[in-house]
Design an enzyme around this catalytic site. Structure first.
Site, PDB file in Angstrom:
ATOM      1  CG  ASP A 200      -2.310   0.624   0.847  1.00 15.28           C
ATOM      2  OD1 ASP A 200      -2.334   1.820   0.511  1.00 15.28           O
ATOM      3  OD2 ASP A 200      -3.331  -0.085   0.902  1.00 15.28           O
ATOM      4  CG  HIS A 270      -4.416   2.208  -2.115  1.00 12.80           C
ATOM      5  ND1 HIS A 270      -4.427   2.881  -0.921  1.00 12.80           N
ATOM      6  CD2 HIS A 270      -5.699   2.165  -2.537  1.00 12.80           C
ATOM      7  CE1 HIS A 270      -5.683   3.223  -0.626  1.00 12.80           C
ATOM      8  NE2 HIS A 270      -6.471   2.801  -1.601  1.00 12.80           N
ATOM      9  CD  GLU A 334     -10.093   3.891  -0.763  1.00 15.91           C
ATOM     10  OE1 GLU A 334     -10.978   4.144   0.058  1.00 15.91           O
ATOM     11  OE2 GLU A 334      -8.933   3.540  -0.418  1.00 15.91           O
ATOM     12  CD1 TRP A 406     -14.524  -1.859  -2.062  1.00 12.71           C
ATOM     13  CD2 TRP A 406     -14.734  -0.618  -0.220  1.00 12.71           C
ATOM     14  NE1 TRP A 406     -14.104  -0.589  -2.380  1.00 12.71           N
ATOM     15  CE2 TRP A 406     -14.221   0.198  -1.267  1.00 12.71           C
ATOM     16  CE3 TRP A 406     -14.944  -0.042   1.038  1.00 12.71           C
ATOM     17  CZ2 TRP A 406     -13.922   1.550  -1.093  1.00 12.71           C
ATOM     18  CZ3 TRP A 406     -14.645   1.311   1.209  1.00 12.71           C
ATOM     19  CH2 TRP A 406     -14.148   2.090   0.160  1.00 12.71           C
ATOM     20  CE1 TYR A 431     -14.620  -3.389   4.385  1.00  6.57           C
ATOM     21  CE2 TYR A 431     -13.562  -1.321   4.966  1.00  6.57           C
ATOM     22  CZ  TYR A 431     -13.863  -2.291   4.026  1.00  6.57           C
ATOM     23  OH  TYR A 431     -13.413  -2.160   2.741  1.00  6.57           O
ATOM     24  CG  PHE A 432     -13.930  -7.806  11.837  1.00  2.00           C
ATOM     25  CD1 PHE A 432     -15.284  -7.568  11.668  1.00  2.00           C
ATOM     26  CD2 PHE A 432     -13.515  -9.124  11.919  1.00  2.00           C
ATOM     27  CE1 PHE A 432     -16.204  -8.604  11.575  1.00  2.00           C
ATOM     28  CE2 PHE A 432     -14.417 -10.177  11.828  1.00  2.00           C
ATOM     29  CZ  PHE A 432     -15.765  -9.907  11.656  1.00  2.00           C
ATOM     30  CD1 TRP A 484     -10.241  -2.155   5.987  1.00  2.00           C
ATOM     31  CD2 TRP A 484      -8.373  -2.264   4.783  1.00  2.00           C
ATOM     32  NE1 TRP A 484     -10.588  -2.604   4.740  1.00  2.00           N
ATOM     33  CE2 TRP A 484      -9.452  -2.669   3.968  1.00  2.00           C
ATOM     34  CE3 TRP A 484      -7.088  -2.240   4.231  1.00  2.00           C
ATOM     35  CZ2 TRP A 484      -9.293  -3.060   2.639  1.00  2.00           C
ATOM     36  CZ3 TRP A 484      -6.934  -2.624   2.910  1.00  2.00           C
ATOM     37  CH2 TRP A 484      -8.026  -3.030   2.124  1.00  2.00           C
TER      38      TRP A 484
END
Length: 559
Positions: A200, A270, A334, A406, A431-432, A484
């Site tokens: 990333d 990214h 993105e 997502w 999303y944890f 993330w």
């Protein structure tokens, strides 16, 4: 600094007696997580007593079955203090492993228990492994134990073939041992796909021999933004990467647990860490730095530069050598088009390709579709398939690509309706890195942009839209939770964010939705938490009985 010290201890196992050998006798409970499809207990029949005389029999010469037996022996040794001997010969008092069950579902298994033996028969070594997990999780406590397994017949198979968990080691680097701990957590929850986000803007974490500067320069940043600040930075260099041999070791470790690793090399956005190493790959030529903050960088790979496509192909060639699984994740999310709009090379390529803005897509979005298609075709020539985030549908879907939805369910719905495969990972449910409680002040630092995602919200998620036809539903390969790590710097912290939400995820992935019951899940959860304690996992306690909470666990510390 905010610290949470959290654990639970469930000593409520069903005690029978203490034998003369001072081993405590307990009764196994098959109400595990995920709950098997069918459990028939014969209370009138004599069960199987696991003790120091028990052996594990595996007649197959298959290396995967041998490793299954070794793992079962390790699990039993950890939980009971007795590590059974493994043998290829039939014995009178044994746990017998086989993999010749006739079933269309290759992860199906049957587990049968009588007074003489326990038999776990899978439709493949993976199916046998999930039967082992059920047996392991049925032991209600740990210690110096004899375990009575009640006479029973259990038949089980997963709902989805793709049961994923994503973890990001780019924003914060996690050493090999930590990655293995996370893989073991996945195995405990019957997860079979590890989506490894490995590059990333904030760090390139994998050795590529043809481009050594990717790790020499791209793996290290001098400092990191603090919390949600827009301009305050710490003074701590952060970095690290995985050598090829370390990657091979992790891949083997996962494969032993029937988990396939899906590497993600995120592109064309990214990529700022790669640009810091090779600035000629960007539209402006730099200079660039390994990004020290979070968010979305305008600096991306130059889609008008032929050398970029050579770079992508070279990197993917080395990735394919390391990861034997069917899929490679190419990201595609993105990716701002700011630089492309200003770049003479990118605009020249748009013109050469005849790309024009229309009511569906901009010319730059179509250029990204061309970029992704080139990478996908290169992988297809090597027998691999592509997964991409739902943005890859913009500008035209890359042929054969699987959509990972997502930003909601819309991308997955559109893909399935058009006859393409999709994996559901909507941030609203899965999303944890989002907080688990509305009381943010009581939680460690987490992603600020999402709503709280408690265990119940995860549990009640349904990946297949109710209105789908059977043909459309077949294109939903499964579901995945994503973690993330912008605000998650340690393994303990990661465990707190993932557990017990991963338990809820496992029932979403494994069970028939018509048979799910959240209150019953809560009833069964303490027994699984006992296994968390045995493995020294850190976990959140929001849905656990308050009387069971102590202050003896590892710490999840916010930055």
């Amino acid at each position: 600094m905010k610290k949470l010290r959290i654990t639970t201890i469930f000593g409520a196992a069903m005690l029978l007696a203490t034998s003369c050998s001072n081993k405590t006798e307990v009764i196994a409970n098959y109400d595990v997580i995920p709950l098997p499809d069918k459990i028939e207990v014969d209370s009138a029949a004599q069960g199987f007593m696991f003790d120091s005389g028990t052996k594990i029999v595996v007649a197959s010469a298959d290396s995967a079955m041998t490793r299954n037996a070794e793992l079962l022996s390790e699990y039993l040794g950890q939980l009971t203090g007795t590590t059974p001997e493994i043998t290829a010969k039939e014995t009178g008092h044994a746990i017998v492993l086989s993999d010749d069950l006739a079933s269309e579902n290759k992860e199906a298994y049957e587990l049968t228990v009588n007074s003489e033996k326990i038999t776990i028969n899978g439709a493949s070594p993976a199916g046998t492994f999930y039967g082992i997990q059920t047996l392991r999780k049925s032991i209600p406590q740990t210690g110096d134990l004899k375990v009575l397994f009640p006479a029973a017949a259990i038949t089980d198979a997963p709902r989805f073939a793709y049961r994923g968990a994503h973890f990001d080691t780019a924003r914060h680097f996690f050493p090999v041992d930590s990655v293995k701990v996370l893989i073991e957590m996945m195995a405990m929850h019957n997860i079979n796909r590890f989506h490894w986000h490995i590059t990333d803007d904030q760090g390139w974490r994998i050795e590529i021999e043809k481009y050594p500067e990717l790790v020499a320069k791209g793996s290290m940043r001098p400092n990191t933004i603090i919390g949600y600040s827009t301009e305050e930075y710490d003074t701590i260099p952060h970095g690290g990467y995985y050598t090829k041999e370390q990657v091979r070791d992790i891949v083997r470790y996962a494969a032993d647990r029937h988990i396939t690793i899906i590497p993600e090399i995120d592109m064309p956005g990214h990529m700022q860490a790669a640009l810091a190493a090779y600035p000629e790959l960007g539209c402006t030529g730099g200079p660039y730095e390994v990004w020290r903050k979070w968010g979305i960088s305008d600096d991306v790979l130059c889609a008008g530069n032929d050398s970029v496509y050579a770079f992508v192909n070279d990197v993917l060639d080395e990735i394919v050598e390391l990861f034997p699984g069917e899929y490679v994740h190419l990201g595609g999310d993105e990716c701002p088009k700011t630089r492309w709009k200003e770049c003479a090379k990118c605009q020249a390529r748009i013109k050469a390709l005849g790309l024009k803005t229309d009511k569906h897509s901009t010319a730059e979005q179509k250029l990204q579709s061309d970029f992704m298609t080139r990478a996908a075709e290169h992988l297809a020539a090597k027998g691999r398939k592509v997964i991409g985030w739902d943005e890859i549908m913009e500008g035209g879907l890359t042929p054969g690509a699987v959509i990972m939805s997502w930003r909601g369910e819309e991308g997955g719905r559109a893909a399935a309706e058009a006859g393409h495969d999709a994996i559901m990972t909507p941030y609203q449910y899965l999303y944890f890195d989002f907080v688990q409680s509305a009381d943010r002040d009581a939680e460690p630092l987490a992603a600020s942009w999402g709503d709280p995602t408690p265990v119940e919200k995860v549990y009640n998620y349904e990946p297949v839209p109710a209105e789908f036809t059977p043909e459309q539903a077949a294109h939903i390969l499964g579901a995945q939770a994503n973690t993330w790590t912008e605000y998650i710097p340690t393994t303990s912290y990661a465990q707190y964010m993932m557990l017990p939400r991963m338990a809820a995820l496992s029932e979403v992935q494994w069970r028939d939705p018509a048979k799910k019951d959240y209150q019953d899940f809560l009833r069964r959860l303490p027994q699984l938490v006992n296994l968390y304690d045995a493995n020294h996992y850190n976990y959140a306690t929001h849905v656990l009985p308050s009387s069971a909470k102590t202050t003896d666990s590892a710490t999840a510390t916010s930055k």
